[in-house]
Design a protein around this motif. Sequence first.
Motif, PDB file in Angstrom:
ATOM      1  N   ARG A 109     -10.306  -5.304   1.672  1.00  0.00           N
ATOM      2  CA  ARG A 109      -9.671  -5.147   0.356  1.00  0.00           C
ATOM      3  C   ARG A 109     -10.311  -6.065  -0.673  1.00  0.00           C
ATOM      4  O   ARG A 109     -10.512  -7.258  -0.395  1.00  0.00           O
TER       5      ARG A 109
ATOM      6  N   ARG B 199      -1.821   4.162   5.880  1.00  0.00           N
ATOM      7  CA  ARG B 199      -0.554   4.178   5.141  1.00  0.00           C
ATOM      8  C   ARG B 199       0.535   4.636   6.093  1.00  0.00           C
ATOM      9  O   ARG B 199       0.258   5.291   7.097  1.00  0.00           O
TER      10      ARG B 199
ATOM     11  N   GLU C 272     -10.918  -0.639  -1.616  1.00  0.00           N
ATOM     12  CA  GLU C 272     -11.274  -0.993  -0.248  1.00  0.00           C
ATOM     13  C   GLU C 272     -12.698  -0.516   0.022  1.00  0.00           C
ATOM     14  O   GLU C 272     -13.042   0.618  -0.330  1.00  0.00           O
TER      15      GLU C 272
ATOM     16  N   TRP D  25     -12.517  -1.822   7.103  1.00  0.00           N
ATOM     17  CA  TRP D  25     -12.134  -1.794   5.686  1.00  0.00           C
ATOM     18  C   TRP D  25     -11.748  -3.183   5.213  1.00  0.00           C
ATOM     19  O   TRP D  25     -11.107  -3.938   5.904  1.00  0.00           O
TER      20      TRP D  25
ATOM     21  N   ARG E 248     -12.932   3.271  -1.340  1.00  0.00           N
ATOM     22  CA  ARG E 248     -11.832   4.139  -1.796  1.00  0.00           C
ATOM     23  C   ARG E 248     -10.876   3.344  -2.675  1.00  0.00           C
ATOM     24  O   ARG E 248     -10.801   2.115  -2.583  1.00  0.00           O
TER      25      ARG E 248
ATOM     26  N   VAL F 177      -7.123   2.354  -3.643  1.00  0.00           N
ATOM     27  CA  VAL F 177      -5.807   2.276  -3.016  1.00  0.00           C
ATOM     28  C   VAL F 177      -4.777   2.058  -4.115  1.00  0.00           C
ATOM     29  O   VAL F 177      -4.979   1.227  -5.001  1.00  0.00           O
TER      30      VAL F 177
ATOM     31  N   ARG G 179       0.831  -1.176   0.000  1.00  0.00           N
ATOM     32  CA  ARG G 179       0.000   0.000   0.000  1.00  0.00           C
ATOM     33  C   ARG G 179       0.879   1.244   0.000  1.00  0.00           C
ATOM     34  O   ARG G 179       1.838   1.349   0.761  1.00  0.00           O
TER      35      ARG G 179
ATOM     36  N   THR H 145      -4.095   6.095  -0.338  1.00  0.00           N
ATOM     37  CA  THR H 145      -5.503   5.923  -0.683  1.00  0.00           C
ATOM     38  C   THR H 145      -5.952   7.201  -1.376  1.00  0.00           C
ATOM     39  O   THR H 145      -5.486   8.300  -1.049  1.00  0.00           O
TER      40      THR H 145
ATOM     41  N   ASP I  24      -5.499   6.652   7.093  1.00  0.00           N
ATOM     42  CA  ASP I  24      -5.954   5.690   6.093  1.00  0.00           C
ATOM     43  C   ASP I  24      -5.044   4.460   6.045  1.00  0.00           C
ATOM     44  O   ASP I  24      -4.970   3.776   5.032  1.00  0.00           O
TER      45      ASP I  24
END
Lengths: 319, 660
Positions: free
Chosen positions: B468, B308, B458, B466, B429, B431, B241, B244, B306
Amino acid sequence: MSAWRHWLAAWWSRRLPAQTRVKLGQKHIFIVPTMAGYAFAAALLLMLMVAINYQNSLAYALTFLLASVGLLSILHTWRNLAGLQLIGLPAEACFVGENARFPIRLQATRRTYQAIGLGWLRQKMLVTDVAKHSEQQVELSLAVKRRGKHSAERIRVETRFPLGIWVAWSQVDLAQSVLVYPKPIEAPLELAGVAAGEDAVEGLATAGRGVDDYQGLEAWQQGDSLRRVNWKAWSKGQGLWIKQFAELKGAQTQLNFSALGGDVEYRLSVLCAQVLKLTQQETPFSLQLLEQTIGPGTGAAHQAECLTALALFAGAEHG
Amino acid sequence: MAEHKIKPSIPRNSLIWLLIAQVLVILPLLWHVPLWIIGLWLVCAAWRIQVFRMRMQFPKAIVKVAMMVSAAFAVYLSRGSLVGLDAGVALLLTAFVLKLVELRSKRDALVLIYLGFFTVVTSYLFDDSILAAGYSLLSVTALLAALVGLQQTVLTGRPGKTVTQAAAILLQAIPVALLLFLFFPRLDPLWVLPAPKDKGVTGISDHMSPGDIAELSQSSELVFRASFTGEIPTQNQLYWRALTLPYFDGRTWHMQNMTSDLLAPEWQAQGDMLEYSVIMQPSSRTWLYSLAVSQTEQKDIRLMNDFRLQHNTPIHRTYLYQARAWPEALAEPKLSPEKYRFYLQLPHKVNPQARAWAQQLRQSYPDDESLVRAVLRTFNQGEYFYTLKPPRLGKHSVDEFLFATQTGFCEHYSSSMTFVLRAAGIPARVVTGYQGGEVNRAENYVQVRQYDAHSWVEYWRLGFGWHRVDPTFQVAPERIEQGLQEALRGESLNTGLLSPLSYRHINWINQLRISWDTLNYTWQKNVLGYQAERQKNWLKGLLGEISWQRIGVGLVITIALLFALISLWLFKPWQTRLSETQRLLKQFERLLAKRQYKREPAEGLRAFQARIQADLSPPQRMALDAFVHSYEQNEYANVPVPAVQLKQQLQTLRHSLAGR
């Protein structure tokens, strides 16, 4: 200031007393950073700043590598002086106003010594290399202003090799001295008080070496005229021989200090010029310096004796 | 006589090395500085050489000033500024080049050499690869040779010998340098300095339009390498990742900074844990690559809202970080109303067809999970194709893709699915990041290149957080399982003729490529990555407790010991250091010993001579006497005899003995 100088000189002669030959070792060699060394350190600091601020491993690595090189060059610079042998050779006599030349022999060990600087304190240095298992002779000159016997100053010997950021140095006293003759001043012979004739007549002298009568052969000495060399013998490989003549002149030339006018140094200078001139003409003469009488005679040895007496003449105040 | 007065002028030897060093130093920087600097260098070098050959004069002061000013102006013209790293390096280099024409004294040369060292350091900021490091050793050796040459007398100048000396010192310096490198504390930056300008750094950006990622996959540039403490997870688990992208403007997905970004997200670790470390190439971006949900103890990295990971400054150098990931973690089970609305955002009046389809799906599948499955099923079973070169899309990009062209790359799939989910009222969202990577079995790491760039989706469910989903997997499962190379067998990847990646099918080239890559990995991990964090870990492993005072003392002691060792090696005190005459005496004794005349240890030289004289012939006796006499004169009477003379007398003695 001068007290400090004296103290320093005394310290040096305690630490490194005068010796004809000095092998540079631990107690002789000092090592300090040079200006270039400080600049090198500043450059490294700048590089370290870059390394820290950019967190760059390679910049760190190069900085440390060069720092390590810098530290290591202490050993290299020191090694470039250690073991070198300095030998002070006898200096040839000279006249006031000339440069006295002090020959120094540098002897290497199994290492080659590079860029060795030699010189008097606070003066320009001679730089020379000494290859391994060899020796190198250099001459340091010093202007002399007074006659007499002069001791050489301490000699600074230094090296900055290989990187120039450290200087390894020492100050050695090679116990050298030089005899300085008076400055020759030409003056007309009559005025020079050459007491030739009446009171100097000593009968027919055959003692001195002359030009008139062939007496035999004698080994050649430095200063003897080449005109009288027996070249025939030399060409046969028998060495240099001088043909000896006895002077048959009735009168003896005498140089007399007291017969001259002028101040002491002037009189000595005039006598000096006469000694040189008479020797060159191969005229036997004697030298009268107050109570001291030299000669009569001629030739290199006689000249040296006369000049030495002139150089060391001390009865000046009473003359 | 090999002597001369010190002149401040520069020995020829030093000048030669200085010119060579300059070329070596400037060469790697040419990619980063304006090219006219080459021309400037040529002019200056030619000028300086002509001065050395006494065909030209040094420039006058006014000319020098004019050159300086115009060079600075030229830098300004070509770089648009005089500040910043790029302009700074260009200025440094022009100064380095211009200094050449006023290179008169040793001091000027010294300045030039030190500038050279500094320039080498700045070149590391642009390139710190193993090759660049190796190359820079050449420049440093040449600079050191110039420094050594500066100290030499003019007569000894032989360039080859000078550089050997420089290289020897450099080699001897390595152990201490290594110690310093390992133990010198890595400090935090003292102040912020301008960073290198990014020249065509490719990579994930903060927005995504159709075609962006397809473009990225044309590049085989390395992005990062990741190693795992345990087994490397399967390819379909490796969703790296980066970002996002929550905001959609109808065509492009954008990253959006929100104040809530900085709040630590709510999450619970569950399931298995993965421990991994990443060495990333400079990206000039702040975001890092991580497996969701990751946690790190490095204080300059934070976990954003988010999920990350973000570094507090852009990454301009090879950067190493360690993290732990829980792939099955419960991520944000509750969403604030405002964020809930935010993740449903859609632009008005675009993609009516897609909206209508979403409404239709909603009616058939009131349950979120089954709706998502239905969308995926559509991609799987419909006539959808995966390609690098999809047709261009117009204003209603999602509509056109879903119902007309039906061919696209990952961004088309992720973008349209997110759109549909949002239209159906499910927070979702896009990613972006990388997927998969090439596994290096020898060193157990994964290597991720630009063509592994990917985007996925996601979506959020109350209580489950969330989740994936990857629509691309439905269309091209081999992309996820085997990588892009396999998925696009028909379309060739444009890796270039020279790239070893083009020859993967040739076994030995591939092996060579992998070995080289392994070496680079080791280099990055152990050398470039050796920063504060790693140093601390390493020291902890070595010493247990880290106390800088004790390390300092230990370092000084160790360096002193190393120096003692090196000086032993340099001075060789076990070798007796005889003077030249003493050495000749030894030879003399050996010569006579061969003739059965052995000098007793305590026997004086005279006594020895007297003892053996009777046996000798007159010429031998004479030769013996000459040598002994000279030796004694030299050693005891303080009348220095040249060693040459002694040597000659020894030679005579040897001949006369041989002639018997």
